[in-house]
Write a protein that holds these residues in place. Structure first.
Motif, PDB file in Angstrom:
ATOM      1  N   LYS A   1      21.712  14.111 -28.697  1.00 37.31           N
ATOM      2  CA  LYS A   1      20.704  14.968 -28.096  1.00 37.31           C
ATOM      3  C   LYS A   1      19.396  14.910 -28.892  1.00 37.31           C
ATOM      4  O   LYS A   1      18.310  14.731 -28.327  1.00 37.31           O
ATOM      5  CB  LYS A   1      21.234  16.404 -28.061  1.00 37.31           C
ATOM      6  CG  LYS A   1      20.573  17.272 -27.014  1.00 37.31           C
ATOM      7  CD  LYS A   1      21.239  18.648 -27.017  1.00 37.31           C
ATOM      8  CE  LYS A   1      20.400  19.658 -26.279  1.00 37.31           C
ATOM      9  NZ  LYS A   1      20.947  21.004 -26.370  1.00 37.31           N
ATOM     10  N   SER A   2      19.504  15.032 -30.219  1.00 34.63           N
ATOM     11  CA  SER A   2      18.283  15.054 -31.027  1.00 34.63           C
ATOM     12  C   SER A   2      17.631  13.679 -31.055  1.00 34.63           C
ATOM     13  O   SER A   2      16.408  13.559 -31.063  1.00 34.63           O
ATOM     14  CB  SER A   2      18.595  15.556 -32.433  1.00 34.63           C
ATOM     15  OG  SER A   2      19.455  14.666 -33.084  1.00 34.63           O
ATOM     16  N   ARG A   3      18.461  12.627 -31.023  1.00 27.78           N
ATOM     17  CA  ARG A   3      17.877  11.289 -30.990  1.00 27.78           C
ATOM     18  C   ARG A   3      17.137  11.055 -29.679  1.00 27.78           C
ATOM     19  O   ARG A   3      16.053  10.468 -29.643  1.00 27.78           O
ATOM     20  CB  ARG A   3      18.972  10.229 -31.173  1.00 27.78           C
ATOM     21  CG  ARG A   3      19.299   9.984 -32.650  1.00 27.78           C
ATOM     22  CD  ARG A   3      20.247   8.828 -32.806  1.00 27.78           C
ATOM     23  NE  ARG A   3      21.566   9.172 -32.270  1.00 27.78           N
ATOM     24  CZ  ARG A   3      22.514   8.275 -32.025  1.00 27.78           C
ATOM     25  NH1 ARG A   3      22.272   6.992 -32.202  1.00 27.78           N
ATOM     26  NH2 ARG A   3      23.676   8.665 -31.582  1.00 27.78           N
ATOM     27  N   ALA A   4      17.728  11.537 -28.575  1.00 31.38           N
ATOM     28  CA  ALA A   4      17.079  11.393 -27.266  1.00 31.38           C
ATOM     29  C   ALA A   4      15.750  12.139 -27.256  1.00 31.38           C
ATOM     30  O   ALA A   4      14.751  11.656 -26.726  1.00 31.38           O
ATOM     31  CB  ALA A   4      17.991  11.920 -26.165  1.00 31.38           C
ATOM     32  N   LEU A   5      15.758  13.334 -27.878  1.00 33.97           N
ATOM     33  CA  LEU A   5      14.532  14.138 -27.932  1.00 33.97           C
ATOM     34  C   LEU A   5      13.447  13.395 -28.704  1.00 33.97           C
ATOM     35  O   LEU A   5      12.286  13.324 -28.276  1.00 33.97           O
ATOM     36  CB  LEU A   5      14.826  15.488 -28.590  1.00 33.97           C
ATOM     37  CG  LEU A   5      13.658  16.462 -28.621  1.00 33.97           C
ATOM     38  CD1 LEU A   5      13.321  16.951 -27.219  1.00 33.97           C
ATOM     39  CD2 LEU A   5      13.955  17.645 -29.536  1.00 33.97           C
ATOM     40  N   MET A   6      13.849  12.805 -29.841  1.00 39.23           N
ATOM     41  CA  MET A   6      12.874  12.071 -30.660  1.00 39.23           C
ATOM     42  C   MET A   6      12.298  10.894 -29.877  1.00 39.23           C
ATOM     43  O   MET A   6      11.095  10.636 -29.903  1.00 39.23           O
ATOM     44  CB  MET A   6      13.536  11.579 -31.946  1.00 39.23           C
ATOM     45  CG  MET A   6      13.707  12.706 -32.952  1.00 39.23           C
ATOM     46  SD  MET A   6      14.226  12.213 -34.592  1.00 39.23           S
ATOM     47  CE  MET A   6      15.476  11.026 -34.364  1.00 39.23           C
ATOM     48  N   LEU A   7      13.165  10.211 -29.141  1.00 34.77           N
ATOM     49  CA  LEU A   7      12.706   9.065 -28.355  1.00 34.77           C
ATOM     50  C   LEU A   7      11.758   9.524 -27.242  1.00 34.77           C
ATOM     51  O   LEU A   7      10.732   8.885 -26.999  1.00 34.77           O
ATOM     52  CB  LEU A   7      13.911   8.330 -27.772  1.00 34.77           C
ATOM     53  CG  LEU A   7      13.611   7.001 -27.069  1.00 34.77           C
ATOM     54  CD1 LEU A   7      12.938   6.029 -28.017  1.00 34.77           C
ATOM     55  CD2 LEU A   7      14.890   6.394 -26.504  1.00 34.77           C
ATOM     56  N   SER A   8      12.086  10.650 -26.603  1.00 33.28           N
ATOM     57  CA  SER A   8      11.213  11.196 -25.557  1.00 33.28           C
ATOM     58  C   SER A   8       9.820  11.446 -26.102  1.00 33.28           C
ATOM     59  O   SER A   8       8.813  11.083 -25.488  1.00 33.28           O
ATOM     60  CB  SER A   8      11.773  12.504 -25.009  1.00 33.28           C
ATOM     61  OG  SER A   8      12.985  12.278 -24.353  1.00 33.28           O
ATOM     62  N   VAL A   9       9.760  12.110 -27.266  1.00 31.97           N
ATOM     63  CA  VAL A   9       8.465  12.427 -27.884  1.00 31.97           C
ATOM     64  C   VAL A   9       7.724  11.130 -28.203  1.00 31.97           C
ATOM     65  O   VAL A   9       6.515  11.007 -27.944  1.00 31.97           O
ATOM     66  CB  VAL A   9       8.675  13.280 -29.153  1.00 31.97           C
ATOM     67  CG1 VAL A   9       7.357  13.435 -29.907  1.00 31.97           C
ATOM     68  CG2 VAL A   9       9.240  14.636 -28.779  1.00 31.97           C
ATOM     69  N   ALA A  10       8.442  10.134 -28.726  1.00 32.33           N
ATOM     70  CA  ALA A  10       7.810   8.859 -29.077  1.00 32.33           C
ATOM     71  C   ALA A  10       7.217   8.192 -27.838  1.00 32.33           C
ATOM     72  O   ALA A  10       6.077   7.687 -27.863  1.00 32.33           O
ATOM     73  CB  ALA A  10       8.835   7.938 -29.722  1.00 32.33           C
ATOM     74  N   ILE A  11       7.984   8.208 -26.723  1.00 40.14           N
ATOM     75  CA  ILE A  11       7.480   7.598 -25.483  1.00 40.14           C
ATOM     76  C   ILE A  11       6.229   8.327 -25.012  1.00 40.14           C
ATOM     77  O   ILE A  11       5.237   7.702 -24.617  1.00 40.14           O
ATOM     78  CB  ILE A  11       8.579   7.631 -24.385  1.00 40.14           C
ATOM     79  CG1 ILE A  11       9.715   6.682 -24.759  1.00 40.14           C
ATOM     80  CG2 ILE A  11       8.007   7.250 -23.028  1.00 40.14           C
ATOM     81  CD1 ILE A  11      10.946   6.802 -23.875  1.00 40.14           C
ATOM     82  N   LEU A  12       6.288   9.681 -25.100  1.00 39.50           N
ATOM     83  CA  LEU A  12       5.140  10.490 -24.667  1.00 39.50           C
ATOM     84  C   LEU A  12       3.895  10.134 -25.478  1.00 39.50           C
ATOM     85  O   LEU A  12       2.812   9.871 -24.922  1.00 39.50           O
ATOM     86  CB  LEU A  12       5.475  11.981 -24.823  1.00 39.50           C
ATOM     87  CG  LEU A  12       4.374  12.948 -24.407  1.00 39.50           C
ATOM     88  CD1 LEU A  12       4.212  12.950 -22.894  1.00 39.50           C
ATOM     89  CD2 LEU A  12       4.660  14.364 -24.897  1.00 39.50           C
ATOM     90  N   VAL A  13       4.057  10.122 -26.796  1.00 38.15           N
ATOM     91  CA  VAL A  13       2.920   9.828 -27.676  1.00 38.15           C
ATOM     92  C   VAL A  13       2.373   8.427 -27.396  1.00 38.15           C
ATOM     93  O   VAL A  13       1.161   8.213 -27.285  1.00 38.15           O
ATOM     94  CB  VAL A  13       3.344   9.971 -29.157  1.00 38.15           C
ATOM     95  CG1 VAL A  13       2.255   9.430 -30.086  1.00 38.15           C
ATOM     96  CG2 VAL A  13       3.640  11.428 -29.483  1.00 38.15           C
ATOM     97  N   PHE A  14       3.280   7.484 -27.208  1.00 39.78           N
ATOM     98  CA  PHE A  14       2.890   6.104 -26.937  1.00 39.78           C
ATOM     99  C   PHE A  14       2.069   6.003 -25.644  1.00 39.78           C
ATOM    100  O   PHE A  14       0.981   5.425 -25.609  1.00 39.78           O
ATOM    101  CB  PHE A  14       4.154   5.244 -26.853  1.00 39.78           C
ATOM    102  CG  PHE A  14       3.905   3.828 -26.451  1.00 39.78           C
ATOM    103  CD1 PHE A  14       3.302   2.940 -27.343  1.00 39.78           C
ATOM    104  CD2 PHE A  14       4.252   3.368 -25.189  1.00 39.78           C
ATOM    105  CE1 PHE A  14       3.064   1.622 -26.975  1.00 39.78           C
ATOM    106  CE2 PHE A  14       4.019   2.059 -24.807  1.00 39.78           C
ATOM    107  CZ  PHE A  14       3.420   1.180 -25.707  1.00 39.78           C
ATOM    108  N   LEU A  15       2.580   6.614 -24.574  1.00 42.04           N
ATOM    109  CA  LEU A  15       1.899   6.526 -23.274  1.00 42.04           C
ATOM    110  C   LEU A  15       0.540   7.215 -23.317  1.00 42.04           C
ATOM    111  O   LEU A  15      -0.467   6.685 -22.836  1.00 42.04           O
ATOM    112  CB  LEU A  15       2.774   7.131 -22.171  1.00 42.04           C
ATOM    113  CG  LEU A  15       4.030   6.333 -21.827  1.00 42.04           C
ATOM    114  CD1 LEU A  15       4.854   7.062 -20.765  1.00 42.04           C
ATOM    115  CD2 LEU A  15       3.679   4.934 -21.341  1.00 42.04           C
ATOM    116  N   LEU A  16       0.545   8.434 -23.917  1.00 40.28           N
ATOM    117  CA  LEU A  16      -0.726   9.169 -24.013  1.00 40.28           C
ATOM    118  C   LEU A  16      -1.722   8.381 -24.857  1.00 40.28           C
ATOM    119  O   LEU A  16      -2.923   8.367 -24.565  1.00 40.28           O
ATOM    120  CB  LEU A  16      -0.496  10.566 -24.589  1.00 40.28           C
ATOM    121  CG  LEU A  16       0.261  11.555 -23.687  1.00 40.28           C
ATOM    122  CD1 LEU A  16       0.357  12.925 -24.367  1.00 40.28           C
ATOM    123  CD2 LEU A  16      -0.411  11.689 -22.336  1.00 40.28           C
ATOM    124  N   GLY A  17      -1.223   7.736 -25.900  1.00 34.55           N
ATOM    125  CA  GLY A  17      -2.090   6.935 -26.781  1.00 34.55           C
ATOM    126  C   GLY A  17      -2.766   5.810 -26.009  1.00 34.55           C
ATOM    127  O   GLY A  17      -3.989   5.619 -26.098  1.00 34.55           O
TER     128      GLY A  17
END
Lengths: 293, 275
Positions: free
Chosen positions: B5-21
């Motif tokens: 669960k926590s790994r999935a959350l971290m990956l979600s945040v990373a994808i979000l930051v990447f796309l927004l970037g």
């Protein structure tokens, strides 16, 4: 002639079938059961045992014939005829206790909630369900416990006739034995009339006063009614030492393996009466006399 | 050791930051390509060009709007909370009316093969109609845009609930119905004690599908009807060429839709039973 507690007269079940037009499962069944009797019925699958039980319960309607209980014709289900199904038929969203209380409420609508609960708990106690187990949902109970709840529910409504449809079929041998003993214990206290379907010859002998043997369908019939003249209370350990036990057992097994096929085909006019009474004690007396000769 | 669960959350945040970037970085390049013409320089570039805003602007917009969601400054300038409130009011009213009709009717259809067969053709014809196709007729008959919007929600919410209720009720295990029969439960007691809990998971699934569709349809309906609501807000901001607000409202539609769905998700897990 005195009237029997339960009498089945000319019971016939036909289903429409594609080829011959009609499939006759059984025809002209007659049967009498006395008050307080424990009667088992056995026979091969498809001979219509379950249909008979469903007709007795009022869940199914036979094509012809009547069922009379205490002088009144059975039509539709009633709390006077409790049913325990093989698959327990507990409502899975209710706790074990609620599964019993709803039945008690239906039986005694005038009772208070406390009275209902006390009554339900009394019967759950009889089958060994207490100490919080009664608050569990059926999915959290083992198969044996579920069937105990089902039995407790059936007894809690205090039916005059209890119908058991292979109640122990899905249980392992050890659990089966324990629950059979519990069933006998409660039955000894209440003296209800029980009609049970079973495929287990030993179970039938251990529990019953009388075993009905059904021949194969179509046109199945209740060929024999074997009396189990073994004194009660019976115990699992000593019953096998009874002289009659193996005679009865052999008779039943022999019927199921070979003779059950012999009765096929439509019955003649002269048939359709009560099943032939079989008392093996008489046989064994004869046998002993023969041996002595 | 991190959980899944926590790994999935971290990956979600990373994808979000990447796309927004990527989004953020691509915006200035776009602007740089547009040199001001001499005329525009002379005119002092009075009107700023409309363009897709970078995420940073949207985040500021989100903060501004959500810090004061209920302001009211004229018919075309209302806080996002008020607009969403109007939309929710319409959705819940239409959905509620649909539930009041669909669930009992679904019970009847599920219990009676005759009713099932006789009503099935109507359901099959009416169900595939786009709810918005009803709008002109609704506007004419009801003569009220508010009522018409609610009617459109009502008509689109009915079908999943009706069909699922009928399906759930007709599929109740015969054993349980037999239990009710052998215990001499009356019609109402059987419905309440056996059929309803047995069919509840299927019924709630139908409600969940319905509310999802209703929330999809309300946006389109409010674009047509106008006046108030989140759908009207999107369209109004498009007319203003305020893409920041458009993107903000798209985001809000998603958030509200997710919330509605999860409410029914919770309800669903409440009524689900294990056999």
């Amino acid at each position: 002639m005195t009237q029997s507690f339960l009498s089945v007269e000319g019971l016939t079940q036909r289903y429409p079938s594609s080829e011959s037009g009609e499939l006759t499962v059984f025809e002209n069944l007659d049967l009498k059961i006395e008050k307080g009797e424990f009667v088992s019925i056995t026979g091969h699958s498809g001979c219509g045992k379950s249909t008979i039980l469903n007709v007795l319960a009022g869940l199914d309607e036979a094509s012809e014939g009547v069922v009379i209980m205490e002088g009144r014709e059975v039509s539709g289900p009633s709390l006077d005829r409790g049913v325990v199904f093989q698959n327990y038929s507990l409502l899975p969203w209710l706790s074990a206790l609620r599964n019993v209380t709803f039945a008690v409420e239906s039986r005694h609508p005038e009772w208070s909630a406390d009275q209902v609960k006390e009554h339900a708990n009394y019967y759950l106690n009889l089958v060994g369900l207490n100490d919080g187990v009664e608050y569990r949902k059926p999915s959290q109970l083992s198969g044996g416990m579920r069937q105990r709840v089902s039995i407790a529910r059936a007894f809690a409504t205090e039916p005059k006739l209890l119908l058991l449809d292979e109640p122990f079929g899905a249980l392992d041998a050890l659990t089966r034995g324990t629950i059979q003993d519990e069933l006998l214990k409660i039955w000894a206290g209440t003296g209800q009339t029980i009609f049970m379907i079973t495929h287990d010859v030993d179970e039938a002998i251990y529990l019953s006063d009388r075993i009905l043997l059904m021949s194969n369908g179509p046109y199945a019939r209740i060929a024999e009614s074997v009396e189990i003249e073994i004194d009660r209370p019976r115990s699992r350990g000593s019953i096998v030492e009874d002289a009659l036990y193996y005679d009865i057992r052999n008779h039943l097994v022999q019927f199921l393996t070979s003779r059950s096929k012999e009765f096929s085909g439509p019955s003649s006019e002269s048939d359709g009466h009560l099943p032939k009474m079989v008392r093996l004690s008489e046989n064994s007396i004869i046998k002993k006399k023969l041996m002595a000769l | 050791m991190t959980t899944l669960k926590s790994r999935a959350l971290m990956l979600s945040v990373a994808i979000l930051v990447f796309l927004l970037g990527i989004w953020e970085l691509s915006i200035p390049a776009q602007k740089a390509a547009e040199e001001l013409t001499e005329y525009e320089i002379l005119m002092g570039s009075a009107t700023p060009k409309a363009g897709v805003p970078p995420p940073s602007e949207i985040i500021i917009k989100v903060y501004e709007e959500l810090s004061n969601p209920f302001y009211e400054a004229g018919p075309n300038d209302k806080g996002i909370g008020i607009q969403i409130g109007y939309s929710l009011y319409r959705v819940l009213t239409g959905f509620g009316l649909a539930a009041i009709l669909a669930i009992p009717l679904g019970f009847v259809i599920g219990m009676s093969p005759l009713m099932y067969r006789s009503l099935d053709p109507f359901i099959q014809i009416l169900r595939p109609i786009s709810p918005l196709a009803w709008m002109p007729l609704a506007l004419f008959v009801i003569q009220d845009s508010e009522g018409s919007a609610i009617f459109v929600i009502f008509i689109c919410s009915i079908w999943p609930m009706l069909i699922n209720t009928a399906f759930g009720v007709s599929g109740v295990r015969k054993d349980w119905v037999n239990v009710a029969k052998t215990h001499e439960l009356g019609v109402w007691k059987t419905a309440y004690l056996v059929i309803l809990p047995a069919a509840a998971p299927t019924i709630v699934t139908g409600m969940r599908i319905s509310i999802g569709i209703a929330w999809l349809v309300i946006v389109a309906a409010e674009m047509l009807v106008g006046g108030t609501g989140i759908g009207y807000y999107v369209w109004n901001e498009w007319n203003n060429l305020d893409l920041t607000s458009v993107i903000f409202s798209i985001l809000m539609i998603g958030v509200v839709g997710m919330t509605l769905d999860s409410v029914f998700g919770i309800l669903q897990s409440r009524v689900t039973y294990q056999e």
